[in-house]
Design a protein around this motif. Structure first.
Motif, PDB file in Angstrom:
ATOM      1  N   ILE A   1       1.775 -17.719  -3.629  1.00 62.30           N
ATOM      2  CA  ILE A   1       1.734 -17.320  -5.040  1.00 62.30           C
ATOM      3  C   ILE A   1       2.521 -16.020  -5.284  1.00 62.30           C
ATOM      4  O   ILE A   1       3.259 -15.905  -6.239  1.00 62.30           O
ATOM      5  CB  ILE A   1       0.259 -17.167  -5.507  1.00 62.30           C
ATOM      6  N   CYS A   2       2.397 -15.056  -4.379  1.00 62.81           N
ATOM      7  CA  CYS A   2       2.947 -13.720  -4.666  1.00 62.81           C
ATOM      8  C   CYS A   2       4.365 -13.507  -4.145  1.00 62.81           C
ATOM      9  O   CYS A   2       4.967 -12.478  -4.410  1.00 62.81           O
ATOM     10  CB  CYS A   2       2.016 -12.637  -4.118  1.00 62.81           C
TER      11      CYS A   2
ATOM     12  N   CYS B   1      -5.095 -13.443  -3.669  1.00 60.27           N
ATOM     13  CA  CYS B   1      -6.015 -13.596  -2.530  1.00 60.27           C
ATOM     14  C   CYS B   1      -6.595 -12.255  -2.103  1.00 60.27           C
ATOM     15  O   CYS B   1      -7.776 -12.130  -1.816  1.00 60.27           O
ATOM     16  CB  CYS B   1      -5.305 -14.216  -1.336  1.00 60.27           C
ATOM     17  N   GLU B   2      -5.741 -11.250  -2.019  1.00 61.55           N
ATOM     18  CA  GLU B   2      -6.173  -9.946  -1.501  1.00 61.55           C
ATOM     19  C   GLU B   2      -6.318  -8.912  -2.617  1.00 61.55           C
ATOM     20  O   GLU B   2      -6.577  -7.741  -2.347  1.00 61.55           O
ATOM     21  CB  GLU B   2      -5.176  -9.449  -0.449  1.00 61.55           C
ATOM     22  N   GLU B   3      -6.086  -9.345  -3.860  1.00 60.86           N
ATOM     23  CA  GLU B   3      -6.215  -8.471  -5.037  1.00 60.86           C
ATOM     24  C   GLU B   3      -5.386  -7.192  -4.908  1.00 60.86           C
ATOM     25  O   GLU B   3      -5.897  -6.074  -4.935  1.00 60.86           O
ATOM     26  CB  GLU B   3      -7.690  -8.145  -5.298  1.00 60.86           C
ATOM     27  N   ILE B   4      -4.078  -7.392  -4.738  1.00 57.05           N
ATOM     28  CA  ILE B   4      -3.161  -6.253  -4.639  1.00 57.05           C
ATOM     29  C   ILE B   4      -2.380  -6.165  -5.955  1.00 57.05           C
ATOM     30  O   ILE B   4      -1.806  -7.158  -6.396  1.00 57.05           O
ATOM     31  CB  ILE B   4      -2.176  -6.435  -3.457  1.00 57.05           C
ATOM     32  N   ASN B   5      -2.338  -4.958  -6.543  1.00 56.95           N
ATOM     33  CA  ASN B   5      -1.672  -4.822  -7.844  1.00 56.95           C
ATOM     34  C   ASN B   5      -0.267  -4.207  -7.723  1.00 56.95           C
ATOM     35  O   ASN B   5       0.156  -3.807  -6.631  1.00 56.95           O
ATOM     36  CB  ASN B   5      -2.550  -4.038  -8.830  1.00 56.95           C
TER      37      ASN B   5
ATOM     38  N   ARG C   1      -1.748  -5.568   2.863  1.00 59.94           N
ATOM     39  CA  ARG C   1      -2.392  -6.890   3.017  1.00 59.94           C
ATOM     40  C   ARG C   1      -1.899  -7.894   1.957  1.00 59.94           C
ATOM     41  O   ARG C   1      -2.368  -9.038   1.935  1.00 59.94           O
ATOM     42  CB  ARG C   1      -3.926  -6.820   2.979  1.00 59.94           C
ATOM     43  N   CYS C   2      -0.967  -7.520   1.121  1.00 64.59           N
ATOM     44  CA  CYS C   2      -0.415  -8.452   0.133  1.00 64.59           C
ATOM     45  C   CYS C   2       0.156  -9.678   0.855  1.00 64.59           C
ATOM     46  O   CYS C   2       1.007  -9.544   1.734  1.00 64.59           O
ATOM     47  CB  CYS C   2       0.691  -7.744  -0.658  1.00 64.59           C
ATOM     48  N   GLY C   3      -0.318 -10.859   0.511  1.00 65.79           N
ATOM     49  CA  GLY C   3       0.201 -12.079   1.133  1.00 65.79           C
ATOM     50  C   GLY C   3      -0.509 -12.490   2.406  1.00 65.79           C
ATOM     51  O   GLY C   3      -0.120 -13.464   3.048  1.00 65.79           O
TER      52      GLY C   3
ATOM     53  N   THR D   1      11.067  -4.889   2.516  1.00 66.56           N
ATOM     54  CA  THR D   1      10.931  -6.344   2.530  1.00 66.56           C
ATOM     55  C   THR D   1       9.495  -6.721   2.193  1.00 66.56           C
ATOM     56  O   THR D   1       8.585  -5.885   2.249  1.00 66.56           O
ATOM     57  CB  THR D   1      11.256  -6.921   3.926  1.00 66.56           C
ATOM     58  N   PHE D   2       9.323  -7.997   1.897  1.00 62.79           N
ATOM     59  CA  PHE D   2       7.971  -8.499   1.637  1.00 62.79           C
ATOM     60  C   PHE D   2       7.064  -8.180   2.826  1.00 62.79           C
ATOM     61  O   PHE D   2       5.924  -7.735   2.664  1.00 62.79           O
ATOM     62  CB  PHE D   2       8.012 -10.017   1.395  1.00 62.79           C
ATOM     63  N   ASP D   3       7.584  -8.442   4.046  1.00 62.63           N
ATOM     64  CA  ASP D   3       6.733  -8.264   5.233  1.00 62.63           C
ATOM     65  C   ASP D   3       6.376  -6.796   5.481  1.00 62.63           C
ATOM     66  O   ASP D   3       5.273  -6.504   5.960  1.00 62.63           O
ATOM     67  CB  ASP D   3       7.392  -8.894   6.462  1.00 62.63           C
ATOM     68  N   ASP D   4       7.283  -5.860   5.148  1.00 61.25           N
ATOM     69  CA  ASP D   4       6.925  -4.435   5.240  1.00 61.25           C
ATOM     70  C   ASP D   4       5.725  -4.148   4.327  1.00 61.25           C
ATOM     71  O   ASP D   4       4.771  -3.464   4.723  1.00 61.25           O
ATOM     72  CB  ASP D   4       8.079  -3.536   4.739  1.00 61.25           C
TER      73      ASP D   4
END
Lengths: 115, 369
Positions: free
Chosen positions: A47-48, A10-14, A37-39, A28-31
């Motif tokens: 998805i991620c 969605c945010e095109e984060i690699n 902006r991932c997620g 963590t994921f939220d950090d």
């Protein structure tokens, strides 16, 4: 996988961007989400979620089960604001405040006190 | 990794790396005089500073001297952005709508009071509001408007504060909860999950968690925890030019909506009833939003001092101990970081901050801490 592989579609984060966040102390994921902006896109991490947890686990040498999932929130899928508001006539007696209302109420009280 | 934690004495230990603590760390580090440690129980942006609409809101802050402080902070943000990097600060102008024509007199009185400190407020008619911001509902009666209000990206701001602070030598210890603070022979011993750190000065910048930190020093911090719930839309084409009381659009196009207040302690859940009321508020204010999709709700725990006004400065009775806690940290971080730095390093401040002292609560009946 290549560093340039997209993890959050969605945010095109690699992968490289995620590893950089971890290098800066994210655990963590939220950090990672708040730094990259991932997620944050329309799928809201559906998805991620696990690919990112796997990257954290690998990078920090931590068992995958110790990496918490992102905080899940309503709505499960995008919903129109009009549908959400349907049936709610007004919000006067609710916990919704008014910026203008607060300023004039506070102002009255505090100006009286300061006289 | 923070080195020499048993023997080293920092000049200053800051507890809390939200927007207030990280701003103080950055502004102190800019002077290149202090060795500074910034500690957080979690990771920056995991608390209040990462769950906000991030308005830089000035014009309706009363009494007017509080509005004036907010205005100076807005003034500083433009320059700060040149120093630490782009955090999407936009002085959009702010619209605070009212729905009853009877409120116009109150609006005029507000404009008069704020005008005395240089905050120019226009009291707009319905047509004037619609001319500025055509998406607003014709159901409103009018609004107060000021050019001073705006918004920023809180993720960028806090990240950039910390990045700049680290570059200036600030040491950070995240995911490390403070468990006690003791003062031994004039030096603060800050006990954490990862050992004891020593500091000549300590600053409590714990936001909603300030009460617990105050207890460690035997001080009652008079603040309440208030939950705010916010809805986020999918990215929409830019259509809201101004920051509106309750709604704003980000650079990405998402619209952030909400102005709810509930006292539920540290409970950060979102609830369907408040989401629905928030949706109604949004559609009443900006009818076109009815067709927008909501992708997420989130909530944050705001900290509200008992009299609503910021608390910052020295902690009375404990030399070397300081506090900075306020509801509007995003609005005030630039000026508070600046003033706290002046207070610690210069011993005096460029603005009189005595009104913001914790001292003002000392005439309250004794409270159990």
């Amino acid at each position: 996988m290549e560093k340039s592989t997209i993890v959050c579609r969605c945010e095109e984060i690699n992968i490289e961007e995620i590893e950089l966040a971890i290098k800066n102390g994210a655990r963590t994921f939220d950090d990672i989400k708040r730094l990259t902006r991932c997620g944050m896109g329309p799928c809201q991490a559906k998805i991620c979620m696990n690919p990112v947890r796997e990257i954290i686990a690998t990078y920090t040498n931590t068992p995958l089960e110790d990496i918490p999932p992102p905080r899940l929130r309503m709505p499960a899928i995008p919903v129109r604001l009009g549908a959400l508001a349907n049936g709610v006539e007004d919000f006067k007696e609710s916990s919704i405040a008014s910026v203008f209302g607060e300023s004039v109420e506070d102002g009255d009280e505090q100006n009286d006190e300061s006289v | 990794m923070v080195m020499n934690k048993m023997t080293k004495v920092f000049d200053c230990i800051i507890i809390g790396s939200g927007v207030v603590g990280s701003s103080i760390a950055y502004h102190l580090s800019e002077r290149k005089k202090y060795e500074i440690l910034l500690i957080d129980k979690s990771y920056p942006l995991s608390g209040t500073s990462g769950s906000t609409q991030a308005w830089v809101w000035v014009h309706s802050k009363t009494p007017n001297w509080y509005g004036e402080l907010s205005m100076y902070s807005a003034e500083l943000y433009a320059y700060l952005e040149k120093k630490i990097g782009d955090f999407e600060y936009k002085r959009t102008g702010g619209i605070a709508p009212f729905y009853n024509e009877g409120d116009r007199d109150k609006a005029l009185k507000l404009a008069e009071e704020q005008g005395k400190v240089g905050i120019k407020i226009d009291v707009l008619t319905r047509d004037e509001v619609l001319e500025k911001e055509p998406a607003v509902s014709p159901k409103i009666a009018g609004a107060t408007f000021s050019k001073w209000d705006g918004n920023l990206n809180p993720f960028r701001l806090v990240e950039l504060y910390i990045r700049a602070a680290k570059k200036n030598g600030v040491q950070c210890s995240f995911y490390n909860r403070v468990t006690s603070i003791k003062k031994v022979r004039g030096i603060f011993h800050v006990e954490t999950e990862q050992g004891v750190f020593q500091g000549n000065n300590v600053i409590l910048a714990g936001g909603p968690w300030s009460k617990e930190l105050g207890k460690m020093l035997g001080v009652y911090i008079p603040v309440r925890q208030v939950r705010g719930q916010i809805l986020i839309t999918e990215p929409l084409k830019p259509f809201l030019k101004y920051t509106i009381g309750g709604v704003r659009q980000t650079d990405n196009g998402e619209v952030l909506i909400g102005y709810s207040k509930e006292e539920v302690g540290y409970d950060r859940r979102t609830t369907l009833d408040v989401m629905q009321q928030t949706a109604r508020m949004a559609i009443d204010l900006v009818p076109a939003l009815a067709k927008a999709n909501i992708v997420r709700a989130f909530s944050g725990i705001r900290v509200i001092p008992e009299d609503g006004l910021p608390i910052f400065g020295e902690i009375p009775g404990i030399k070397g101990a300081y506090i900075a806690v306020m509801h509007s940290g995003i609005t005030l971080s630039a000026i508070v970081g600046t003033l706290m730095t002046e207070l610690l390093i210069d011993g005096e401040t460029s603005l009189d901050i005595s009104r913001y002292s914790l001292k003002r609560f000392s005439n309250l009946p004794n409270r159990k801490i």
